[in-house]
Design an enzyme around this catalytic site. Sequence first.
Site, short mmCIF file in Angstrom:
data_model
loop_
_atom_site.label_atom_id
_atom_site.label_comp_id
_atom_site.label_asym_id
_atom_site.label_seq_id
_atom_site.Cartn_x
_atom_site.Cartn_y
_atom_site.Cartn_z
N VAL A 43 22.51 32.25 40.00
CA VAL A 43 23.73 31.53 40.35
C VAL A 43 24.56 32.31 41.36
O VAL A 43 25.38 31.74 42.09
CB VAL A 43 24.55 31.24 39.08
CG1 VAL A 43 25.11 32.52 38.49
CG2 VAL A 43 25.66 30.24 39.33
N LYS A 44 24.36 33.62 41.44
CA LYS A 44 25.17 34.47 42.30
C LYS A 44 24.96 34.20 43.79
O LYS A 44 25.78 34.60 44.61
CB LYS A 44 24.89 35.94 42.00
CG LYS A 44 25.25 36.38 40.59
CD LYS A 44 26.74 36.39 40.36
CE LYS A 44 27.10 37.06 39.04
NZ LYS A 44 28.55 37.14 38.83
N ASP A 45 23.86 33.52 44.14
CA ASP A 45 23.66 33.18 45.55
C ASP A 45 24.83 32.37 46.09
O ASP A 45 25.22 32.52 47.26
CB ASP A 45 22.38 32.35 45.72
CG ASP A 45 21.12 33.17 45.50
OD1 ASP A 45 21.23 34.37 45.22
OD2 ASP A 45 20.02 32.59 45.60
#
Length: 452
Positions: A43-45
């Site tokens: 999700v950090k993208d």
Amino acid sequence: MKYHNSILDTIGNTPLVRLHSVVKGIKATVLAKVETTNPGNSVKDRMALKMVEDAEKQGLLKPGATLIEGTSGNTGMGLALACIAKGYKLICVLSDKQSKEKMDILRAVGAEVVVCPTAVEPEDPRSYYSVSKRLAKETPNSWYVNQYDNLSNSTAHYEQTGPEIWEQTEGDITHFLVGVGTGGTISGAGKYLKEQNPAIKNIGIDTYGSVFKKYHETGIFDENEIYPYITEGIGEDILPKNVDFSVIDHFEKVTDKDAAVMTRRIAREEGIFVGNSAGSAIAGLMQMKDQFTEDDVIVVLFHDHGSRYVGKMFNDDWMRERGFLDEGHKVAQDLIENHADKNLVVCASEELVSHAIAKMKAYNISQIPVTKDGGFAGHVDDRKLLQDLIENPSLMDTPLGAVMQPALPIVEANTKIEAISKLINSTTPAVLVRLENEKYNIITRYDLISAI
């Protein structure tokens, strides 16, 4: 032709997948938002790209700049992809509790990796917070990303993750549940969802050793809550600016063991290979299972990919070393498996206290059975010996027969763990196990605790 101009264009639009086996017993519909389909597998993208693009708009990044960030690994991967596409350099600062796979992946995509100790205060110059800030000051043409306090983090989820979930559930979502680390995901997506329907409940998953839950419920930042933990990616010993506590309805704490065990179950029972925070999220959900109805629609965010934990939660030896594998310890024989090949260390009653202490040091043990006339006559325990020696140092030259405590209980190899647990108490630190050929081994408090 259908193609994307760069890998960054593939971020987002991750699928919702209904869960079955691991949420058995919950009446509600439980949907996993599987963020591993992002190009950096987490999700950090989303927030990594948003932070870089916002920094560019603000004029904070010059050509050839070096980005510096303290990360648990996933934000670093998202930043690495952005840096590759945009021509920047990247230095990632990680704590030493992060998996080797995360460090290797970051190096594989060109990032420089700096590793710092976990068990230090945030203000300690060795902490990954402090090292990140120091490197940003020392490195020419650099920018400290600071995902904890950079509000572009939560903005990314307000603009992307929240709207996706709302659209995919056609507005039927009733609960959003996600692990909280920097706080960007739950604060950004949660804010958007509450704006669409104020009745939606945002549930943050916390871990033991983190300050979030108590601070949310009491407003007290309790340093006594802080201690090292294994779970990666969630929980903090600081209060990041991205955590909007007003958006979060409840925090649920989950143990390291429950998180690790559930992470493995998700892979084996749902076929979804995800990381440790996903295990925490589902374990937390199951702790709350009686609070949901069949009309509820729960979206649980699965943060990152299981490939980053192959050497940890998905490794039997790693799990076994921490007592996380339920291997069915039933009887005394099971409890001595780790030291069944070692001879029992004993002392004769005529030996001196100094001899017993030397053996305790040599074998790194806390208690020794004492023998006399071919049988067990008593035992000595390091705590009791220490207490006696403080009161009377001359006891070092006293025979053990004069200071020993009662003999340890003897159990058979097939004695059940329940019976053994009743024998070990404040005055009896261990029991002896009778094996074949009249050989003996020992079960200590530590063996019992590890098995439980």
